[in-house]
Design a protein around this motif. Structure first.
Motif, PDB file in Angstrom:
ATOM      1  N   PRO A  54      32.833 -47.836 -52.371  1.00  0.00           N
ATOM      2  CA  PRO A  54      33.346 -49.196 -52.160  1.00  0.00           C
ATOM      3  C   PRO A  54      33.483 -50.006 -53.452  1.00  0.00           C
ATOM      4  N   ASP A  55      32.700 -49.668 -54.472  1.00  0.00           N
ATOM      5  CA  ASP A  55      32.774 -50.414 -55.731  1.00  0.00           C
ATOM      6  C   ASP A  55      33.649 -49.710 -56.783  1.00  0.00           C
ATOM      7  N   ALA A  56      34.453 -48.738 -56.343  1.00  0.00           N
ATOM      8  CA  ALA A  56      35.320 -48.014 -57.284  1.00  0.00           C
ATOM      9  C   ALA A  56      36.329 -48.963 -57.921  1.00  0.00           C
ATOM     10  N   VAL A  57      36.573 -48.726 -59.196  1.00  0.00           N
ATOM     11  CA  VAL A  57      37.532 -49.509 -59.977  1.00  0.00           C
ATOM     12  C   VAL A  57      38.815 -48.694 -60.167  1.00  0.00           C
ATOM     13  N   GLU A  58      38.665 -47.388 -60.354  1.00  0.00           N
ATOM     14  CA  GLU A  58      39.793 -46.472 -60.514  1.00  0.00           C
ATOM     15  C   GLU A  58      39.458 -45.148 -59.847  1.00  0.00           C
ATOM     16  N   THR A  59      40.510 -44.419 -59.468  1.00  0.00           N
ATOM     17  CA  THR A  59      40.366 -43.040 -59.014  1.00  0.00           C
ATOM     18  C   THR A  59      41.343 -42.198 -59.817  1.00  0.00           C
ATOM     19  N   TRP A  60      40.816 -41.157 -60.426  1.00  0.00           N
ATOM     20  CA  TRP A  60      41.603 -40.219 -61.222  1.00  0.00           C
ATOM     21  C   TRP A  60      41.567 -38.865 -60.547  1.00  0.00           C
ATOM     22  N   GLU A  61      42.625 -38.095 -60.768  1.00  0.00           N
ATOM     23  CA  GLU A  61      42.677 -36.735 -60.259  1.00  0.00           C
ATOM     24  C   GLU A  61      42.900 -35.781 -61.423  1.00  0.00           C
ATOM     25  N   GLN A  62      42.096 -34.738 -61.458  1.00  0.00           N
ATOM     26  CA  GLN A  62      42.303 -33.676 -62.440  1.00  0.00           C
ATOM     27  C   GLN A  62      42.872 -32.476 -61.687  1.00  0.00           C
ATOM     28  N   HIS A  63      43.978 -31.955 -62.211  1.00  0.00           N
ATOM     29  CA  HIS A  63      44.602 -30.775 -61.623  1.00  0.00           C
ATOM     30  C   HIS A  63      44.503 -29.640 -62.632  1.00  0.00           C
ATOM     31  N   ALA A  64      44.129 -28.475 -62.170  1.00  0.00           N
ATOM     32  CA  ALA A  64      44.050 -27.296 -63.037  1.00  0.00           C
ATOM     33  C   ALA A  64      44.773 -26.136 -62.372  1.00  0.00           C
ATOM     34  N   SER A  65      45.493 -25.392 -63.180  1.00  0.00           N
ATOM     35  CA  SER A  65      46.160 -24.199 -62.662  1.00  0.00           C
ATOM     36  C   SER A  65      46.151 -23.111 -63.730  1.00  0.00           C
ATOM     37  N   GLN A  66      46.208 -21.902 -63.260  1.00  0.00           N
ATOM     38  CA  GLN A  66      46.243 -20.729 -64.129  1.00  0.00           C
ATOM     39  C   GLN A  66      47.167 -19.723 -63.464  1.00  0.00           C
ATOM     40  N   THR A  67      48.228 -19.349 -64.157  1.00  0.00           N
ATOM     41  CA  THR A  67      49.239 -18.490 -63.534  1.00  0.00           C
ATOM     42  C   THR A  67      48.793 -17.046 -63.372  1.00  0.00           C
ATOM     43  N   SER A  68      47.885 -16.583 -64.238  1.00  0.00           N
ATOM     44  CA  SER A  68      47.353 -15.224 -64.103  1.00  0.00           C
ATOM     45  C   SER A  68      45.979 -15.173 -64.767  1.00  0.00           C
ATOM     46  N   GLY A  69      45.289 -14.099 -64.549  1.00  0.00           N
ATOM     47  CA  GLY A  69      43.974 -13.928 -65.154  1.00  0.00           C
ATOM     48  C   GLY A  69      44.016 -13.835 -66.669  1.00  0.00           C
ATOM     49  N   TRP A  70      45.195 -13.599 -67.228  1.00  0.00           N
ATOM     50  CA  TRP A  70      45.338 -13.462 -68.683  1.00  0.00           C
ATOM     51  C   TRP A  70      45.883 -14.719 -69.340  1.00  0.00           C
ATOM     52  N   SER A  71      46.341 -15.673 -68.532  1.00  0.00           N
ATOM     53  CA  SER A  71      46.897 -16.902 -69.105  1.00  0.00           C
ATOM     54  C   SER A  71      45.809 -17.968 -69.227  1.00  0.00           C
ATOM     55  N   ARG A  72      46.096 -18.954 -70.061  1.00  0.00           N
ATOM     56  CA  ARG A  72      45.107 -20.017 -70.220  1.00  0.00           C
ATOM     57  C   ARG A  72      45.224 -20.996 -69.060  1.00  0.00           C
ATOM     58  N   GLU A  73      44.123 -21.660 -68.753  1.00  0.00           N
ATOM     59  CA  GLU A  73      44.112 -22.657 -67.700  1.00  0.00           C
ATOM     60  C   GLU A  73      44.726 -23.946 -68.245  1.00  0.00           C
ATOM     61  N   ILE A  74      45.580 -24.558 -67.467  1.00  0.00           N
ATOM     62  CA  ILE A  74      46.213 -25.823 -67.843  1.00  0.00           C
ATOM     63  C   ILE A  74      45.593 -26.923 -66.986  1.00  0.00           C
ATOM     64  N   ARG A  75      45.109 -27.972 -67.662  1.00  0.00           N
ATOM     65  CA  ARG A  75      44.500 -29.104 -66.955  1.00  0.00           C
ATOM     66  C   ARG A  75      45.248 -30.382 -67.282  1.00  0.00           C
ATOM     67  N   MET A  76      45.432 -31.198 -66.254  1.00  0.00           N
ATOM     68  CA  MET A  76      46.092 -32.492 -66.405  1.00  0.00           C
ATOM     69  C   MET A  76      45.311 -33.532 -65.605  1.00  0.00           C
ATOM     70  N   GLN A  77      45.266 -34.744 -66.113  1.00  0.00           N
ATOM     71  CA  GLN A  77      44.611 -35.844 -65.418  1.00  0.00           C
ATOM     72  C   GLN A  77      45.628 -36.958 -65.197  1.00  0.00           C
ATOM     73  N   ARG A  78      45.473 -37.639 -64.055  1.00  0.00           N
ATOM     74  CA  ARG A  78      46.334 -38.781 -63.793  1.00  0.00           C
ATOM     75  C   ARG A  78      45.596 -39.810 -62.951  1.00  0.00           C
ATOM     76  N   LEU A  79      45.908 -41.061 -63.219  1.00  0.00           N
ATOM     77  CA  LEU A  79      45.367 -42.169 -62.447  1.00  0.00           C
ATOM     78  C   LEU A  79      46.116 -42.213 -61.123  1.00  0.00           C
ATOM     79  N   ILE A  80      45.387 -42.150 -59.996  1.00  0.00           N
ATOM     80  CA  ILE A  80      46.061 -42.164 -58.696  1.00  0.00           C
ATOM     81  C   ILE A  80      45.799 -43.451 -57.910  1.00  0.00           C
ATOM     82  N   TRP A  81      44.820 -44.272 -58.360  1.00  0.00           N
ATOM     83  CA  TRP A  81      44.531 -45.529 -57.686  1.00  0.00           C
ATOM     84  C   TRP A  81      43.754 -46.419 -58.630  1.00  0.00           C
TER      85      TRP A  81
END
Length: 85
Positions: free
Chosen positions: A36-63
Motif C-alpha cells: 500500500p505504501d509503494a511509490v513505484e513498481t518496476w519490472e525486470q525481464h530476462a530472456s536467454q535464447t539458448s543455453g550457449w547465449s548470454r542472458e539479456i535483462r531489461m528493467q522498466r517502470l510499470i507504475w
C-alpha cells in the motif's frame, strides 16, 4: 524455443525495495500484491535464447504513484541499493 524467459516485479517503498509477483514464460509463478505504501513498481525481464547465449535483462517502470513528484521518487531510489543485478 528459448532457454529461459522470466519477469520479476520490484516495488519501491519508503522502507526500501520489496519483491513482487513473478512470471516464468508468461505464467504467474508467485503472486504478490503491491504494498500500500509503494511509490513505484518496476519490472525486470530476462530472456536467454539458448543455453550457449548470454542472458539479456531489461528493467522498466510499470507504475508510479502520481501523488509523488518524480524528483522525490528519484531521491528515494538513490537511498536504497537497486534490486537489479
Amino acid at each position: 524455443m528459448s532457454c529461459d524467459d522470466w519477469d520479476q516485479e520490484y516495488h519501491l517503498t519508503p522502507r526500501g525495495w520489496k519483491t513482487g509477483s513473478s512470471k516464468h514464460y508468461g505464467r504467474v509463478d508467485h503472486e504478490a500484491p503491491r504494498p500500500p505504501d509503494a511509490v513505484e513498481t518496476w519490472e525486470q525481464h530476462a530472456s536467454q535464447t539458448s543455453g550457449w547465449s548470454r542472458e539479456i535483462r531489461m528493467q522498466r517502470l510499470i507504475w508510479h504513484d502520481p501523488a509523488i513528484r518524480e524528483e522525490d521518487r528519484k531521491a528515494l531510489r538513490s537511498k536504497f541499493q537497486s534490486p537489479f543485478q
